[in-house]
Design an enzyme around this catalytic site. Structure first.
Site, short mmCIF file in Angstrom:
data_model
loop_
_atom_site.label_atom_id
_atom_site.label_comp_id
_atom_site.label_asym_id
_atom_site.label_seq_id
_atom_site.Cartn_x
_atom_site.Cartn_y
_atom_site.Cartn_z
N ARG A 117 -4.65 4.81 3.47
CA ARG A 117 -4.76 3.80 2.43
C ARG A 117 -5.20 2.45 2.96
NH1 ARG A 117 -1.13 4.14 -2.23
NH2 ARG A 117 -0.62 6.31 -2.65
N HIS B 124 -38.47 -4.36 -26.86
CA HIS B 124 -39.81 -3.98 -26.41
C HIS B 124 -40.00 -2.46 -26.44
CE1 HIS B 124 -40.87 -8.06 -25.33
NE2 HIS B 124 -39.73 -8.18 -24.70
N GLU C 159 -25.96 2.44 -13.15
CA GLU C 159 -24.99 3.29 -12.48
C GLU C 159 -24.01 3.89 -13.48
OE1 GLU C 159 -22.56 5.29 -9.72
OE2 GLU C 159 -24.68 4.74 -9.80
N CYS D 70 0.78 -1.24 0.00
CA CYS D 70 0.00 0.00 0.00
C CYS D 70 0.81 1.28 0.00
CB CYS D 70 -0.97 0.00 1.18
SG CYS D 70 -2.31 -1.16 0.95
N TRP E 250 -0.56 -4.15 2.88
CA TRP E 250 -1.85 -4.85 2.96
C TRP E 250 -1.62 -6.24 2.39
CZ3 TRP E 250 -6.38 -4.03 5.30
CH2 TRP E 250 -7.41 -4.92 4.99
N ASN F 188 5.37 -2.37 -3.68
CA ASN F 188 3.93 -2.30 -3.89
C ASN F 188 3.61 -3.01 -5.19
OD1 ASN F 188 3.62 -0.75 -1.63
ND2 ASN F 188 3.18 1.16 -2.71
N GLY F 189 2.53 -3.78 -5.22
CA GLY F 189 2.14 -4.46 -6.45
C GLY F 189 2.06 -5.96 -6.26
N GLU G 138 -24.29 12.55 -15.55
CA GLU G 138 -24.27 13.59 -14.55
C GLU G 138 -23.04 14.49 -14.63
OE1 GLU G 138 -24.14 12.33 -10.44
OE2 GLU G 138 -22.93 10.59 -10.91
N LYS H 299 -23.36 7.93 -14.11
CA LYS H 299 -22.06 8.59 -14.04
C LYS H 299 -21.80 9.41 -15.30
CE LYS H 299 -21.02 7.97 -10.17
NZ LYS H 299 -22.43 7.98 -10.04
N LYS I 177 -23.27 17.65 -3.68
CA LYS I 177 -22.78 16.38 -3.15
C LYS I 177 -23.79 15.77 -2.19
CE LYS I 177 -19.95 13.03 -2.56
NZ LYS I 177 -19.86 12.02 -3.64
#
Length: 601
Positions: A27, A501, A478, A2, A72, A98-99, A485, A482, A596
């Site tokens: 994180r 239909h 969704e 992380c 993590w 990381n990775g 908006e 996005k 928001k």
């Protein structure tokens, strides 16, 4: 995997690295470690919060060079042995990473069959591999470069040779890493926020580059060994911008944070024994209900739809999804023992609150799932579960949506276990969420190709459609929200089978139609619907999981558990909306006419 920080050429490296690690705590992580060198050196690792690491450090050893890491767990459990930094077998090399190294097992078998490993991480294999090549007579730098040539996967590496306290070797591929420039010192970090107290001048690295970092010099090389010259940029952050870091928009940052949020949710809701940490009183109340009503608005409503299938599968309790603005004034006939769940990022949504007021008057039990502790919906509901997603600033919700789905999954798992439902007992949710987090990172790393596809498909159009079936339909809703908006394209999400239909009449020559396919049963039917719109002139783009993909599909998703596919399928659609907005020159974070937190009905 992380957070990474490092410094070379400045006194009290220990304090600098610790402070940097603390700034990366948002994180999510399960362990941390530090290596510092100077006249003396020390390597210390600890499980849990940074304070545990601090307690183990010898503060009398300061040093002028060091690296630090927050981890993590992906390969191997959270243990001291698996925490970073890792060392080579002879202890001469120290590495943080990381990775994910995809061919770690192959590397171990090919080069390191006789090596002894203390933990189970892919990172430990990487540092042993570098040492293996160094033992053939290569310099540390040459050995590092040779190792990079055979490593497959994503990485941000920081490597130190304990016999050289003046150099850090750095490499990057698909994982973020920055070099920070100081006066007589230099730093490295996976997020500029970690080192803003040291410098505001940062150099970005691109995939495949290796860096030799000293106090007075930064040498960047590509895979061919060519020296790369790159100007630094100044991170100009004021108090109102600091949570945005070096991102141009909050929305992009919040999209990128979704893997972190998944891991944070696991961290917050998993007990030490691996069980789900949910209030027993809440579970008992849910267990006694005969129907669950999810009440929400907009994106939160879509999260409810995405959660419906796995909630019913894992709990065997029927679930209904209702729009707050409709439910409050048109309450349906309720079951005998209803339980209400309110989904709201802010916890202040007025439409949802007016429903909660009415259900409270009827003395029905309720739960608010929100990102804001102490918010109105949280205070007034019977129970609260937090998203632990961190502040979401962009108007277009991204990480709160996926966090809501994930927390619902946690709740469903706990309730299913409480009821003894076999599907829940056999479902290793926390492992599956960890896989989702890694898969999210894979998709987030596809920004360049997604930007190109967006420019190709959406630059000159006035409308666009997403289609899918089942959960893919819910993601389509969704995805369309996005896009509309923030880019102001007329976008709609349709159930693919409903096109014939009536809505297929909207298809014109060149109309973009994006199909989402993550389900083996309904996928072939959606492909048939895509053929129908293609024959009427539509330009089709397919988002499909790798196990269901065809040769000409444009966007491939890593395969995750079918019950959690919505968490991953939405990520490229978020980025498509982001790039469509940029390409039209609009403000990504502040679309017109929207706020928001919607605090009026």
């Amino acid at each position: 995997m992380c957070g990474i920080v490092g410094v070379v050429g400045k006194n009290d490296a220990t304090t600098i690295i610790l402070n940097g690690l603390k700034r990366l705590e948002y994180r999510g992580y399960d362990s941390a470690g530090i290596y510092v060198a100077g006249d003396e050196s020390h390597l210390v690792k600890a499980i849990g919060p940074i304070k545990n690491l601090e307690e183990k450090l010898d503060t009398t050893i300061t040093g002028t060079m060091g690296i630090g890491h927050t981890r993590w767990a992906t390969h191997g459990k959270p243990t001291v042995a698996n925490a970073h930094p890792h060392t080579s077998q002879n202890g001469e090399l120290v590495l943080v990473h990381n990775g994910v190294i995809e061919n770690y097992d192959e590397l171990r078998q090919t080069y390191l069959a006789t090596d002894h490993f203390y933990g189970q991480t892919d990172t430990e294999i990487a540092v042993h591999l570098i040492a293996h090549f160094k033992n053939t007579g290569l310099t540390t730098k040459a050995a590092f470069k040779k190792a990079l040539a055979v490593i497959d996967g994503s990485y941000a590496f920081a490597l130190v040779d304990t016999k050289d306290s003046e150099t850090i070797y750095v490499a990057k591929n698909k994982s973020p890493l920055l070099i920070g420039l100081g006066e007589g010192f230099n730093v490295l970090c996976s997020d500029a926020l970690a080192m803003l107290d040291q410098t505001n001048r940062f150099v970005e690295l691109t995939d495949g580059e290796m860096v030799t970092l000293t106090a007075d010099n930064v040498t960047i090389e590509n895979a061919a060994g060519e020296i790369i010259k790159r100007d630094y940029y100044v991170a100009e952050l004021d108090a109102s911008d600091i949570e945005k870091g070096t991102y141009p928009y909050y929305m992009l940052k919040e999209i990128d944070e979704q893997p972190v949020v998944m891991r944070k949710i696991v961290q917050k809701y998993q007990n030490d024994d691996g069980s789900v940490a949910i209030d027993q009183n809440l579970l008992t109340s849910l267990k006694n209900s005969d129907r669950i009503y999810i009440v929400a608005c907009g994106t939160s409503s879509h999260a409810g739809w995405a959660a419906k299938k796995f909630f019913e599968t894992l709990t065997q309790i029927p679930v209904e999804i209702h729009l707050s603005s409709e439910f409050g004034y048109n309450m349906p006939l309720l079951s005998e023992k209803p339980f209400f769940i309110y989904l709201s990022q802010s916890g202040e949504t007025a439409d949802s609150r007016q429903v909660l007021v009415k259900t409270n008057e009827l003395a029905y039990p309720s739960l608010t799932i929100t990102n804001v502790a102490g918010s109105t919906l949280s205070r007034e509901a019977t129970y609260t579960l937090l998203l632990h997603a961190g502040p979401e600033i962009a108007v277009a919700s991204t990480k709160a949506y996926t966090a809501q789905i994930a927390v619902m999954a946690v709740l469903a798992k706990a309730l299913g276990v409480e009821k003894g439902i076999s599907a829940a007992l056999q479902f290793d949710l926390f492992h599956e969420l960890s896989l989702v987090a890694s898969a999210m990172e894979t998709m987030i790393n596809e920004k360049e190709s997604l930007a190109e596809l967006t420019a190709d498909y959406l630059t000159d159009t006035r409308n666009a459609f997403y289609i899918g079936r089942g959960n893919d339909y819910y993601v389509s809703m969704e995805a369309a929200l996005k896009l509309k908006e923030i880019s102001y394209l007329q976008a709609e999400g349709f159930a693919a089978g409903e096109l014939k239909h009536g809505t297929i009449a909207l298809i014109e020559e060149g109309t973009p139609v994006i199909g989402i396919i993550t389900d083996a049963v309904t996928g072939p039917h959606t492909r048939g619907n895509l053929q129908e719109v293609t024959s009427r002139g539509a330009r089709t783009l397919v988002i499909a999981t790798e196990d269901l993909a065809k040769a000409d599909d444009q966007i491939l998703l890593p395969t995750v558990h079918p019950l959690l596919s919505s968490l991953l399928a939405v990520v490229p659609t978020q980025l498509i909306a982001y790039f469509a907005t940029l390409q039209r020159g609009y403000d990504v974070d502040k679309p017109r006419n929207l706020a928001k937190s919607v605090t009026v009905e």
